[in-house]
Design a protein around this motif. Structure first.
Motif: not given
Ligand code: SAM
Ligand code: SF4
Length: 325
Positions: A100-101, A104, A139
């Motif tokens: 999900t991250r 980044r 995502k």
């Protein structure tokens, strides 16, 4: 120096949970609405984690995987990765994530020394994904494509295959991995905690999936670098490797080379057992390096011969996210 348990298995691999928190709710892993997390005061600090991992490397452990819960929920994870990657004797630092991250953080994780990642993904159907995880598929895809673009390699996709939930998504997952040069690994559902036990209703023996795929694809035996228990095949005429992780239908305990450390410093000898050793109090009481090494040696002797998921499915009460899956 090496860590050898009472059944003569050499322990080379530590799975290190950095948090029991997660931003998804895969129904087979964490209960919906669950928020009874560990207290931050009980989390091992980065210094404490580094001390424990250093002790493991002195004892011959050369592979560490960061996991959780969702490891990227822990603040400054790339900083921890960088510190661990620099430890002498640690040759292989990897990450399990729900991605999900990842968009980044992929670049800084690569720069920190993460060599390879495993991403949980049970379907590429956004509606089903939402049902299984409560999250948004886009995502994850974004995270995966970023990880690929920054050169993380190999990227392995872990799919828990469940009858009537996503077993008919296997072929789509295969095509997705083929197109993107990802490795695909199927996992059998394990009775970890109440969530895992309920999900066992959807258990499917992966030999069935393999037999089904063999009708459409030629599957050749293959090997894959990495410290894991998967049995691999390669789809003929392609680069796609598929791994089968079969803790239930064909366990691999006799070659198990790993132990797990929770975010609060509990060392678990086996995913399917409650044998454990609490390291945090010892660290906070000022244990010496020599004594820490000895404690870890003693703890390894608690490692059971095999899990008892089949014989005693009620045995493991903690969720997978708590142990560090
Ligand atoms: N959040 C990260 C992720 O999902 O990859 C890391 C932690 S997660 C607990 C690690 C792996 O455990 C995931 O691949 C997940 O699918 C798997 N898992 C969780 N509960 C499980 C269960 N009951 N049976 C089999 N696999 C399970
Ligand atoms: Fe979170 Fe991973 Fe468990 Fe899913 S499997 S709830 S992503 S820890």
């Amino acid at each position: 120096m090496s860590l050898i348990d009472q059944y003569n298995r050499k322990i080379k691999y530590l799975r290190l949970s950095v948090t029991d928190r997660c931003d998804l709710r895969c129904f087979y892993c964490m209960p919906n609405g669950f928020d009874d997390y560990d207290e931050p005061k009980d989390w091992l600090s980065f210094d404490e984690i580094e001390r424990i991992v250093t002790s493991f490397t002195r004892l011959g452990v050369s592979s560490v995987r960061l996991t959780g819960g969702e490891p990227l929920v822990r603040k400054n994870l790339p900083e921890l990765a960088k510190r661990l990657a620099a430890l002498p004797g640690l040759d292989d630092l990897s990450l399990s994530t729900n991605a999900t991250r990842l968009a980044r953080h992929a670049e800084e994780l690569r720069d920190a020394g993460i060599s390879r990642i495993n991403v949980s993904l049970d379907t590429v159907d956004p509606v089903k994904f939402k049902k299984i995880t409560q999250g948004k598929l886009e995502k994850i895809i974004d995270g995966l494509l970023t990880a690929k673009a920054v050169g993380l390699d190999p990227i392995k996709i872990n799919m828990v295959v469940m009858k009537g939930v996503n077993d008919d998504d296997v072929e789509d997952m295969l095509k997705f991995c083929l197109e993107n040069n990802f490795t695909l690994r199927f996992i059998e559902t394990m009775p970890m905690g109440d969530t895992g036990r309920d999900a066992v209703d959807y258990y499917i023996d992966l030999h069935e999936i393999e037999a089904r795929l063999e009708k459409s694809y030629e599957l050749l035996p293959a090997v894959m670098a990495g410290a894991g228990p998967a049995r691999y095949v390669q789809v003929a005429g392609t680069n796609l490797k598929i791994g089968f992780i079969t803790p239930i239908s064909q366990h691999f305990c006799d070659t198990c080379n790993r132990v797990r450390l929770s975010a609060t410093g509990t060392l678990y000898m086996c995913l399917g057992d409650e044998h454990k050793y609490e390291l945090r109090p010892l660290l906070r009481q000022g244990i010496s390096d020599n004594d820490l090494d000895q404690v870890i040696r003693d703890a390894i002797n608690l490692k059971p011969l095999k899990h008892e998921f089949n014989e005693k499915p009620e045995k493991v009460i903690r969720f997978m996210s708590k142990t560090g899956g």
